[in-house]
Design a protein around this motif. Structure first.
Motif, PDB file in Angstrom:
ATOM      1  N   LEU A   5       0.814  -1.211   0.000  1.00  0.00           N
ATOM      2  CA  LEU A   5       0.000   0.000   0.000  1.00  0.00           C
ATOM      3  C   LEU A   5       0.851   1.265   0.000  1.00  0.00           C
ATOM      4  N   SER A   6       1.971   1.229   0.711  1.00  0.00           N
ATOM      5  CA  SER A   6       2.826   2.410   0.824  1.00  0.00           C
ATOM      6  C   SER A   6       3.344   2.864  -0.531  1.00  0.00           C
ATOM      7  N   LYS A   7       3.508   1.905  -1.438  1.00  0.00           N
ATOM      8  CA  LYS A   7       4.068   2.229  -2.757  1.00  0.00           C
ATOM      9  C   LYS A   7       2.992   2.470  -3.810  1.00  0.00           C
ATOM     10  N   TYR A   8       1.715   2.369  -3.413  1.00  0.00           N
ATOM     11  CA  TYR A   8       0.621   2.538  -4.361  1.00  0.00           C
ATOM     12  C   TYR A   8       0.534   3.992  -4.807  1.00  0.00           C
ATOM     13  N   ASN A   9       0.571   4.204  -6.122  1.00  0.00           N
ATOM     14  CA  ASN A   9       0.571   5.556  -6.681  1.00  0.00           C
ATOM     15  C   ASN A   9      -0.861   6.008  -6.932  1.00  0.00           C
ATOM     16  N   VAL A  10      -1.254   7.110  -6.305  1.00  0.00           N
ATOM     17  CA  VAL A  10      -2.606   7.634  -6.489  1.00  0.00           C
ATOM     18  C   VAL A  10      -2.663   8.701  -7.566  1.00  0.00           C
ATOM     19  N   GLY A  11      -1.523   8.966  -8.203  1.00  0.00           N
ATOM     20  CA  GLY A  11      -1.487   9.972  -9.251  1.00  0.00           C
ATOM     21  C   GLY A  11      -0.623  11.154  -8.866  1.00  0.00           C
TER      22      GLY A  11
ATOM     23  N   LEU B  88      -8.194   3.184   0.717  1.00  0.00           N
ATOM     24  CA  LEU B  88      -6.833   2.664   0.762  1.00  0.00           C
ATOM     25  C   LEU B  88      -6.017   3.374   1.844  1.00  0.00           C
ATOM     26  N   LEU B  89      -6.207   4.680   1.932  1.00  0.00           N
ATOM     27  CA  LEU B  89      -5.495   5.452   2.952  1.00  0.00           C
ATOM     28  C   LEU B  89      -5.913   5.012   4.349  1.00  0.00           C
ATOM     29  N   GLY B  90      -7.223   4.807   4.523  1.00  0.00           N
ATOM     30  CA  GLY B  90      -7.714   4.351   5.818  1.00  0.00           C
ATOM     31  C   GLY B  90      -7.191   2.974   6.165  1.00  0.00           C
ATOM     32  N   GLU B  91      -7.143   2.088   5.165  1.00  0.00           N
ATOM     33  CA  GLU B  91      -6.615   0.743   5.389  1.00  0.00           C
ATOM     34  C   GLU B  91      -5.151   0.806   5.818  1.00  0.00           C
ATOM     35  N   LEU B  92      -4.371   1.639   5.117  1.00  0.00           N
ATOM     36  CA  LEU B  92      -2.952   1.764   5.450  1.00  0.00           C
ATOM     37  C   LEU B  92      -2.771   2.259   6.878  1.00  0.00           C
ATOM     38  N   GLN B  93      -3.511   3.281   7.249  1.00  0.00           N
ATOM     39  CA  GLN B  93      -3.363   3.843   8.585  1.00  0.00           C
ATOM     40  C   GLN B  93      -3.791   2.848   9.667  1.00  0.00           C
ATOM     41  N   ASP B  94      -4.851   2.085   9.392  1.00  0.00           N
ATOM     42  CA  ASP B  94      -5.286   1.070  10.352  1.00  0.00           C
ATOM     43  C   ASP B  94      -4.240  -0.030  10.504  1.00  0.00           C
ATOM     44  N   LEU B  95      -3.671  -0.464   9.379  1.00  0.00           N
ATOM     45  CA  LEU B  95      -2.660  -1.521   9.427  1.00  0.00           C
ATOM     46  C   LEU B  95      -1.394  -1.050  10.134  1.00  0.00           C
ATOM     47  N   MET B  96      -1.015   0.207   9.889  1.00  0.00           N
ATOM     48  CA  MET B  96       0.169   0.743  10.547  1.00  0.00           C
ATOM     49  C   MET B  96      -0.045   0.806  12.061  1.00  0.00           C
ATOM     50  N   ALA B  97      -1.251   1.148  12.479  1.00  0.00           N
ATOM     51  CA  ALA B  97      -1.559   1.182  13.917  1.00  0.00           C
ATOM     52  C   ALA B  97      -1.489  -0.221  14.505  1.00  0.00           C
ATOM     53  N   GLU B  98      -2.002  -1.207  13.755  1.00  0.00           N
ATOM     54  CA  GLU B  98      -1.958  -2.593  14.208  1.00  0.00           C
ATOM     55  C   GLU B  98      -0.514  -3.082  14.309  1.00  0.00           C
ATOM     56  N   ARG B  99       0.296  -2.751  13.304  1.00  0.00           N
ATOM     57  CA  ARG B  99       1.707  -3.127  13.333  1.00  0.00           C
ATOM     58  C   ARG B  99       2.423  -2.489  14.523  1.00  0.00           C
ATOM     59  N   ASP B 100       2.146  -1.217  14.735  1.00  0.00           N
ATOM     60  CA  ASP B 100       2.812  -0.498  15.824  1.00  0.00           C
ATOM     61  C   ASP B 100       2.470  -1.086  17.184  1.00  0.00           C
ATOM     62  N   ASN B 101       1.235  -1.555  17.348  1.00  0.00           N
ATOM     63  CA  ASN B 101       0.841  -2.167  18.618  1.00  0.00           C
ATOM     64  C   ASN B 101       1.667  -3.425  18.900  1.00  0.00           C
ATOM     65  N   THR B 102       1.904  -4.220  17.849  1.00  0.00           N
ATOM     66  CA  THR B 102       2.719  -5.422  18.018  1.00  0.00           C
ATOM     67  C   THR B 102       4.171  -5.044  18.275  1.00  0.00           C
TER      68      THR B 102
END
Length: 205
Positions: free
Chosen positions: A26-32, A132-146
Motif C-alpha cells: 500500500l505504501s508504494k501505491y501511486n494515487v497519481g 486505501l489510505l484508511g486501510e494503510l493507517q489502520d494496518l500501521m496502527a496494528e503493526r505499531d501495537n505489536t
C-alpha cells in the motif's frame, strides 16, 4: 500455557507478517501526480496536498467565489482539523440553518471530492483512495501495537523476540534459527516456549 493460547500467539505473529507485507504494498501505491498512499498518510494536510498538486498555495489558484465558499464553510464549522480526511469529514457533518450557507457548504464538499478525484486520476476515485489510505493507517496502527510488545520483550530478553520473528514472521526453519542465534535445539525449544508465553502475557492474548 495451554495450546489455545499458543495458537493465538502464533496466529497473531503470522498476521503481523501479513500486515507488514500489506503495508509495504500500500505504501508504494501511486494515487497519481507522483504521490503515493504513504505520502498522503504522512502528509495529510489538505492545503499541503493542494500545493503539491498545483505547485502553488491555494489562495493563488482559488477564485474569489471559491474563497468565498471556503470562508462560508469554515465559519460554520465547530473546528478546523488538520488532516485531509478529518477536514472533509467535518465539512460533511457541518450544517447551517441558512439555506444559502447550507448550499455553499455542500458545494465545498462536492468540490473537494471532485478536485481530489481529478488530481489523483485513479479509477478508485476519491472514496477508493480514502479507503486505501484508511486501510494503510489502520494496518500501521496494528503493526505499531505489536512492535510495542516486541519492544517491551526486548527490555528483558532480545533473543526471545529474535526467535519469534525468525520463526513466525520470517518463516525460517529450526536449523537456520539455531545457527543464527548460535544455540542448541533444546535451547531453541525452551526459548520458543518462553517467548510465546511472554508475548501472550504482555499482549494479553
Amino acid at each position: 500455557m495451554n495450546k489455545d493460547t499458543e495458537q493465538k500467539v502464533i496466529a497473531h505473529l503470522q498476521r503481523y507478517r501479513d500486515v507488514c507485507g500489506r503495508i509495504t504494498v500500500l505504501s508504494k501505491y501511486n494515487v497519481g501526480a507522483g504521490i503515493t498512499i504513504n505520502r498522503l498518510s504522512e502528509d495529510d494536510e489538505l492545503q499541503q496536498l493542494h500545493a503539491q498538486l498545483r505547485g502553488k498555495p491555494s489562495y493563488m489558484y482559488l477564485s474569489m467565489r471559491e474563497q468565498d465558499l471556503v470562508n462560508a464553510t469554515t465559519a460554520n464549522m465547530e473546528r478546523y482539523p488538520a488532516g485531509t480526511r478529518s477536514q472533509l469529514h467535518e465539512v460533511a457533518r457541518t450544517h447551517s440553518t441558512d439555506p444559502l450557507e447550507e448550499s455553499r457548504i455542500r458545494k465545498v464538499e462536492r468540490s473537494i471530492k471532485r478536485v481530489l478525484e481529478a488530481r489523483m486520476g485513479q479509477s478508485e476515485g476519491y472514496d477508493g483512495v480514502l479507503d486505501l489510505l484508511g486501510e494503510l493507517q489502520d494496518l500501521m496502527a496494528e503493526r505499531d501495537n505489536t512492535d510495542v510488545v516486541f519492544d517491551e520483550m526486548r527490555k528483558h530478553n532480545s533473543n526471545l523476540v529474535d526467535l519469534l520473528k525468525l520463526r513466525f514472521v520470517d518463516g525460517r526453519q529450526i536449523d537456520d534459527i539455531v545457527a543464527i542465534l548460535n544455540v542448541t535445539v533444546p535451547t531453541y525449544v525452551r526459548w520458543r516456549r518462553k517467548g510465546i508465553k511472554e508475548f501472550a502475557k504482555i499482549s494479553m492474548i
